[in-house]
Design a protein around this motif. Structure first.
Motif, PDB file in Angstrom:
ATOM      1  N   ILE A  25       8.029  -7.641   8.161  1.00  0.00           N
ATOM      2  CA  ILE A  25       6.610  -7.769   7.843  1.00  0.00           C
ATOM      3  C   ILE A  25       5.937  -8.563   8.957  1.00  0.00           C
ATOM      4  O   ILE A  25       6.469  -9.584   9.408  1.00  0.00           O
ATOM      5  CB  ILE A  25       6.415  -8.464   6.483  1.00  0.00           C
ATOM      6  N   VAL A  26       4.772  -8.099   9.422  1.00  0.00           N
ATOM      7  CA  VAL A  26       4.047  -8.751  10.517  1.00  0.00           C
ATOM      8  C   VAL A  26       2.763  -9.365   9.956  1.00  0.00           C
ATOM      9  O   VAL A  26       1.991  -8.694   9.258  1.00  0.00           O
ATOM     10  CB  VAL A  26       3.711  -7.753  11.641  1.00  0.00           C
ATOM     11  N   LEU A  27       2.558 -10.663  10.265  1.00  0.00           N
ATOM     12  CA  LEU A  27       1.361 -11.381   9.849  1.00  0.00           C
ATOM     13  C   LEU A  27       0.537 -11.756  11.071  1.00  0.00           C
ATOM     14  O   LEU A  27       1.084 -12.138  12.106  1.00  0.00           O
ATOM     15  CB  LEU A  27       1.733 -12.662   9.084  1.00  0.00           C
ATOM     16  N   ASP A  28      -0.792 -11.644  10.935  1.00  0.00           N
ATOM     17  CA  ASP A  28      -1.720 -12.090  11.969  1.00  0.00           C
ATOM     18  C   ASP A  28      -2.664 -13.105  11.321  1.00  0.00           C
ATOM     19  O   ASP A  28      -3.454 -12.752  10.432  1.00  0.00           O
ATOM     20  CB  ASP A  28      -2.501 -10.894  12.526  1.00  0.00           C
ATOM     21  N   ASN A  29      -2.554 -14.371  11.761  1.00  0.00           N
ATOM     22  CA  ASN A  29      -3.346 -15.456  11.156  1.00  0.00           C
ATOM     23  C   ASN A  29      -3.134 -15.525   9.645  1.00  0.00           C
ATOM     24  O   ASN A  29      -4.068 -15.703   8.863  1.00  0.00           O
ATOM     25  CB  ASN A  29      -4.833 -15.277  11.463  1.00  0.00           C
ATOM     26  N   GLY A  30      -1.867 -15.349   9.232  1.00  0.00           N
ATOM     27  CA  GLY A  30      -1.513 -15.455   7.830  1.00  0.00           C
ATOM     28  C   GLY A  30      -1.770 -14.219   7.010  1.00  0.00           C
ATOM     29  O   GLY A  30      -1.436 -14.180   5.816  1.00  0.00           O
ATOM     30  N   ARG A  31      -2.364 -13.180   7.597  1.00  0.00           N
ATOM     31  CA  ARG A  31      -2.672 -11.954   6.857  1.00  0.00           C
ATOM     32  C   ARG A  31      -1.738 -10.842   7.307  1.00  0.00           C
ATOM     33  O   ARG A  31      -1.531 -10.635   8.500  1.00  0.00           O
ATOM     34  CB  ARG A  31      -4.124 -11.543   7.099  1.00  0.00           C
ATOM     35  N   GLU A  32      -1.165 -10.119   6.327  1.00  0.00           N
ATOM     36  CA  GLU A  32      -0.253  -9.041   6.664  1.00  0.00           C
ATOM     37  C   GLU A  32      -1.018  -7.905   7.343  1.00  0.00           C
ATOM     38  O   GLU A  32      -2.047  -7.440   6.843  1.00  0.00           O
ATOM     39  CB  GLU A  32       0.442  -8.507   5.407  1.00  0.00           C
ATOM     40  N   VAL A  33      -0.473  -7.451   8.494  1.00  0.00           N
ATOM     41  CA  VAL A  33      -1.099  -6.351   9.221  1.00  0.00           C
ATOM     42  C   VAL A  33      -0.166  -5.151   9.334  1.00  0.00           C
ATOM     43  O   VAL A  33      -0.540  -4.125   9.914  1.00  0.00           O
ATOM     44  CB  VAL A  33      -1.542  -6.808  10.626  1.00  0.00           C
ATOM     45  N   GLY A  34       1.057  -5.257   8.824  1.00  0.00           N
ATOM     46  CA  GLY A  34       1.967  -4.117   8.870  1.00  0.00           C
ATOM     47  C   GLY A  34       3.344  -4.487   8.371  1.00  0.00           C
ATOM     48  O   GLY A  34       3.770  -5.643   8.476  1.00  0.00           O
TER      49      GLY A  34
END
Length: 807
Positions: free
Chosen positions: A436-445
């Motif tokens: 799981i990939v997070l960007d600034n704490g939000r899942e993006v993929g």
């Protein structure tokens, strides 16, 4: 005594002949090999498959397939099959004219040209292979003969020494006997035979050398002809593909018929159907809806599609038999010891299916393979075995061990590619691995990971579940903007197929950005007018690089020639490895390591046009990365500074020499080979043709050509004429013989044509070419001519491999 005098005179002549000069000029072809890849469109059909190509639209049905629009009746009574003729579309039923071509729209003439060209290519390759083998054979024989000469020479000298000693003894003895004379004469004859054998081997060596040179001189033209055949073949294949595509488009506008005749095992006609529709439409499903009272019995893999012909085919059917109304299936539940721990009876119609949810599992047991049961009732009563295992008592999930490592991450094929390992004691219960990939704490993929063996992790955590296959590989689809941010990656083992539910995570925090999305760097290395070495057309060659961060998703790279004077685009070229437009640039990758595509950002493109129409215009080069395959849409552009374009006028490259004898350079040129990388020392070559006549050439068999950098005082290229550099060229100069034949002995053979590899060449320096005759390969006792070339700048360079310079 007369015999002695004759032998003595022969010996004098032999000694006088010992001083000979052997001059060997080695000529080996060194050029850039042309690699042409041809793409073959597969236009064959597999006649071994039971596939009937047909088309559909209005479907006429009978029997048990009752569909609206039926226009043909089916006779369900057996009728003997009569020979069928394929229906022809003569236009009487209102259908359009159609293309009916067994060659998929390709003309017989074009196919014949392709076949003839392929045969010519095969023949030319065989000829080149044969000549190369012949050349190697002659060179081997020449070398064998040369290696034998020292031993033969030694034997001859030994025999001659013995003959001289016998002669001396004979003459020193005032009363020399006939036996002494005969002994001397016999040893002299032995020495003569040794000399003749040595002379024979020497002549054989020269003979093999001349034969090898004759074969070698043919190879460049043979290889050039092969390259032209390969180009011709590629062009023909493209033409073939275009004709096929045109044919396919024409087929889409036609309507075709398929007539299905259902026959039983005795060959009786049971019924017929007819389908009308477009080319290549699949009607297999409709065809298998057989007449009432019969079922499909033909090949189960057979398919039916509408073709470019009006086809008529037979389909085998079998009359239905009476089926029992109810059947029973006894399910036996068997444990791991092979014991039946319970039974169950399933009742239903033949063909009825039951899944795991329909089963009553014995208490205390569960299915060995969860959700994998499918039971279909047969035509009669039967039994079915289901494997079960004892249920384990509830226990807490082991979460004691949780470690991981991210080995690498990068953008590949439009996704974020990650590789590493995650060892978790919970993997025994949580069997679904996710990344799981997070960007600034939000899942993006997120994506389910592929587990791989990691023996190193197994050794590091010997008592942890899942250690053997702790490695993971995953490709996660993330938004474009995320490639430029610091990301967090989670390695997860979950009990949910979607990666939710209960799980154990391992975090890889604050990763460096995959690429600098805002980066847009570029440089124009070269912007030169030159002549296309293949067809002689004028072209503008542009060399440089463009590294853009957003190329991670904008994967289509274009180069555009823009006329600032008229405000209009002149031409655009899409860059690809197949056309040798994309150039590897490790220097750019070292300079901009945070730009993802920097290492493959180089380009070398030629724009062909009429330079007279653009003389005096200001032209700009635009490098564009875009998501649009046509070169438009969202894009990252780099505009190089416009330059005023001036149609170049041909300049004479004739240079007169100074020094020993007379000479001149007919022409010379510097070539930059765009097929070679910037780090390749053979990227720049110097080509020259000229002549140097000198009476001092006699006795100086070594003819050297050298290029001197006057700025540094260093030699940057040179070769003994005809050494392994380029295909050997003719040295004959009858024109020089007519002018200077009465003054210089070598005027008729004073020519030279040579290509020099110049790894130390530097543009902007001043250069001099030297032609030198020397007594040995080290340049001793030399005489020379000097040809001053002046300063050579990059705008004087040509682009290509220089193979046609001497034409």
């Amino acid at each position: 005594m007369g015999r002695f005098l004759m032998a003595k005179e022969h010996k004098k002549l032999y000694k006088a002949g010992k001083n000979w000069l052997v001059v060997t000029l080695f000529a080996v072809a060194a050029g850039t090999a042309l690699a042409t890849t041809t793409a073959h469109a597969d236009t064959t059909t597999d006649e071994g498959q039971n596939t009937v190509a047909v088309q559909q639209n209005a479907v006429t049905t009978t029997g048990n397939d009752e569909e609206t629009g039926s226009t043909a009746a089916t006779n369900n009574q057996p009728v003997p099959v009569a020979p069928q003729a394929t229906a022809q579309n003569d236009g009487s039923n209102g259908q359009e004219d159609r293309v009916d071509d067994s060659n998929d729209g390709v003309s017989d003439e074009l196919l014949a040209k392709i076949d003839a060209t392929q045969k010519a290519i095969d023949q030319q390759k065989a000829l080149i292979s044969k000549d190369e083998a012949t050349y190697k054979s002659f060179k081997q024989k020449e070398n064998d003969a040369k290696q034998a000469l020292p031993e033969l020479d030694a034997k001859y000298k030994e025999a001659q020494s013995q003959a001289d000693a016998a002669q001396q003894q004979y003459f020193n003895d005032e009363h020399g006997t006939s036996e002494e004379f005969n002994a001397w004469l016999k040893k002299y004859e032995i020495a003569q035979r040794a000399y003749k054998l040595k002379e024979q081997v020497y002549n054989q060596s020269n003979e093999f050398f001349n034969k090898a040179e004759a074969v070698l001189a043919k190879l460049p033209n043979e290889k050039y002809y092969l390259a032209s055949l390969l180009n011709q073949f590629s062009s023909l294949k493209k033409q073939q593909l275009a004709e096929m595509q045109k044919h396919q488009e024409e087929l889409k506008n036609q309507t075709y018929l398929l007539t299905i005749t259902y026959v039983d095992q005795a060959g009786n006609i049971i019924g017929t159907k007819q389908y009308a529709g477009k080319y290549n439409q699949d009607v297999t499903k409709e065809v298998k809806l057989t007449p009432a009272g019969y079922h499909y019995a033909d090949d189960s893999q057979r398919t039916f599609k509408l073709s470019s012909h009006n086809d008529s085919v037979n389909v085998l059917v079998i009359k239905d038999t009476a089926q029992p109304t109810t059947v029973h299936e006894q399910v036996n539940y068997v444990d791991t010891d092979g014991q039946i721990v319970g039974t169950q009876t399933l009742t239903g119609q033949p063909g009825q299916q039951f899944i795991a949810g329909n089963l009553t599992i014995p208490t205390g047991y569960k299915l060995e393979q969860s959700g994998s049961i499918l039971i279909a009732l047969g035509d009669s009563d039967s039994q079915f075995t289901v494997q079960v295992v004892r249920e384990q008592p509830n226990r807490p999930v082991d979460l004691s061990q949780n470690n991981g490592w991210l080995d690498s991450y990068s953008a590949q094929n439009g996704k974020l590619h990650l590789a590493g390992w995650h060892v978790s004691s919970a993997s025994a219960d949580y069997q679904y691995p996710y990344i799981i990939v997070l960007d600034n704490g939000r899942e993006v993929g997120r994506a389910q990971a592929q587990l791989v063996d990691r023996p190193d992790v197994d050794r590091l955590y010997p008592n942890t579940n899942g250690r053997q296959a702790a490695g993971f590989i995953a490709d996660v689809d993330i938004p474009t903007y995320a490639y430029g941010d610091r990301l967090t990656v989670i390695a997860r083992f979950s009990n949910d197929p979607a990666g939710n539910g209960q799980y154990q995570d391992y975090y890889f925090n604050n990763l460096n950005p995959v690429t600098d999305l805002n980066a847009n760097k570029a440089s124009l290395d070269g912007y030169h007018l030159s002549t296309n070495s293949w067809n002689g057309n004028i072209q503008l060659n542009v060399v440089g690089w463009h590294a853009a961060g957003r190329s991670v998703t904008e994967g289509s790279h274009w180069l555009i020639l823009f006329d600032n004077t008229t405000g209009s685009e002149i031409q655009r070229v899409k860059l690809s490895d197949a056309d040798n437009y994309v150039v590897s640039r490790p220097d750019v990758a070292r300079a901009f390591p945070t730009i993802l595509n920097a290492g493959e950002s180089g380009f070398n493109v030629s724009f062909a046009f009429d330079p007279a129409q653009l003389d005096g215009h200001r032209l700009a080069i635009v490098s564009r990365w875009t998501t649009d395959p046509a070169g438009n849409g969202n894009a990252t552009d780099y505009w190089f500074a416009p330059q005023t374009f001036t149609a170049a006028q041909p300049t004479s490259r004739t240079v007169r020499g100074t020094g020993d004898g007379v000479g001149a350079l007919d022409k010379w040129a510097v070539y930059i080979n765009p097929a070679l990388g910037y780090d390749n020392p053979n990227r720049i070559c110097f080509f020259v043709s000229g002549w140097h006549a000198s009476n001092a050439a006699a006795g100086r068999p070594y003819h050297d050509i050298m290029l001197i950098d006057n700025t540094t005082g260093q030699q940057v290229g040179g070769a003994t004429y005809a050494n392994p550099m380029l295909p050997a060229q003719e040295t004959s100069r009858p024109d020089i013989a007519r002018l200077y034949g009465s003054q210089y002995q070598n005027a008729g053979e004073s020519g030279f044509k040579i290509g020099l590899q110049t790894p130390q060449f530097a543009f902007g320096h001043r250069y001099t070419l030297i032609s030198r005759y020397a007594t040995d390969e080290y340049g001793n006792n030399a005489v020379q001519q000097s040809y001053y070339l002046g300063q050579i700048n990059q705008d004087m360079a040509n682009y290509g491999d220089g193979h046609d310079f001497f034409n």
